[in-house]
Design an enzyme around this catalytic site. Sequence first.
Site, mmCIF file in Angstrom:
data_model
loop_
_atom_site.group_PDB
_atom_site.id
_atom_site.type_symbol
_atom_site.label_atom_id
_atom_site.label_comp_id
_atom_site.label_asym_id
_atom_site.label_seq_id
_atom_site.Cartn_x
_atom_site.Cartn_y
_atom_site.Cartn_z
ATOM 1 N N SER A 87 0.803 -1.224 0.000
ATOM 2 C CA SER A 87 0.000 0.000 0.000
ATOM 3 C C SER A 87 0.833 1.270 0.000
ATOM 4 O O SER A 87 0.308 2.352 -0.274
ATOM 5 C CB SER A 87 -0.941 0.016 1.212
ATOM 6 O OG SER A 87 -0.202 -0.077 2.415
ATOM 7 N N ASP B 17 -3.545 8.247 7.668
ATOM 8 C CA ASP B 17 -4.703 7.483 8.132
ATOM 9 C C ASP B 17 -4.369 6.461 9.212
ATOM 10 O O ASP B 17 -5.176 5.602 9.524
ATOM 11 C CB ASP B 17 -5.379 6.774 6.955
ATOM 12 C CG ASP B 17 -4.441 5.791 6.245
ATOM 13 O OD1 ASP B 17 -3.293 5.626 6.705
ATOM 14 O OD2 ASP B 17 -4.857 5.189 5.235
ATOM 15 N N HIS C 171 -0.420 4.920 6.996
ATOM 16 C CA HIS C 171 0.262 5.514 5.852
ATOM 17 C C HIS C 171 0.547 6.986 6.143
ATOM 18 O O HIS C 171 -0.086 7.592 7.007
ATOM 19 C CB HIS C 171 -0.598 5.381 4.596
ATOM 20 C CG HIS C 171 -1.093 3.997 4.353
ATOM 21 N ND1 HIS C 171 -2.342 3.570 4.756
ATOM 22 C CD2 HIS C 171 -0.487 2.918 3.790
ATOM 23 C CE1 HIS C 171 -2.498 2.292 4.443
ATOM 24 N NE2 HIS C 171 -1.390 1.868 3.857
#
Length: 378
Positions: free
Chosen positions: A37, A345, A348
Amino acid sequence: MRINMLFIVALSFLVSVRSLPMKPTLKYESIFNFGDSLSDTGNFLISLGGYIPNIGRPPYGQTFFNRSTDRCSNGRLIIDFIAEASGLPYLPPYLQSARTNNSVDFKRGANFAVVGATANEFSFFKNRGLSVTLLTNKTLDVQLDWFKKLKPSLCKTKPECEKYFRKSLFFVGEIGGNDYNYPLLAFRSFKNAMDLVPFVIDKIINVTSALIEEGAVTLMVPGNFPIGCMAGLLERFNDNNGWLYDSRNQCHKPLNSLAKLHNDKLNKGLQALRLKYPHAKIMYADYYSSAMQFFNSPAKYGFTGSVLKACCGGRDGTYNAKPNVRCGEKGSITCKNPSTYANWDGMHLTEAAYRHIATGLISGRFTRPVYNNTNSPL
């Protein structure tokens, strides 16, 4: 009043500068990226079919793209800045070709990274008694297979491939962080995570070696972030014992020790690869040290909001990162100025933080060794 106005003007200038594209200084003609991610630009969302998870909705992508793009941030990622600095378009996700009937041009690069990806497959965790639910089965080995399938469309003969890949950059990671995150967030012990390190490193080294065998010449392999400074893990391991936290930055010391162990083992593995493949340029990207600059001195780097609290998420926890309310879901709140936050968040970072890290890589300050030649300024 005058001092306050000067501060506001200076802050506005900093924000505007941070939003500008990187000046092209690198000379790669294509980039191929593998990871999770931290660098996925669309594969995860495509793999889900029609389902749209929270990362596929605002406020993700709001700062730069003005829409969600499956990037786990408010804007650009490190790999986006590397592409900008190379004068290349943002890397198209590999799975986009299936959605557009193979009409995507991957000659200038492709992104194989997938949100939630691990270095090891599910059976690896199951065989060790770690009952974890993985977001995806698109492991590092799967991403390697994708590259092998794509390769014939990039070059046909060995001389052609040698010429083509000589001007390409292969970005292998960051990957492996989720191998630790899944058990840690499932309330497994630090020892469970520490025991996984050798297996994670072996997988990264094996795939890097396989890419060199496929023709890769210039490779960058990032280490892990200081995960003890990530809001989501700080929330999960929130503790009143002060000795667990670094007095300089209030990051969680045991978590950062795990990241340091991973990075140390990775460096040793990469050195072995350099001896095995002396013709290859194998660089280590020091994400940890680059990020620690703004965790240690937030205001110096423009992070006047917070570096440890998440910009986007619930507000009922110490770090705005309680798992019951995730960014983009009902009840979540987004900070007014994401560029003054480092954590986006919980798991990240913000575009501003990623830009800072990317700048350190592009300048060569946080890569080693530095290869000084016309093809690889990194």
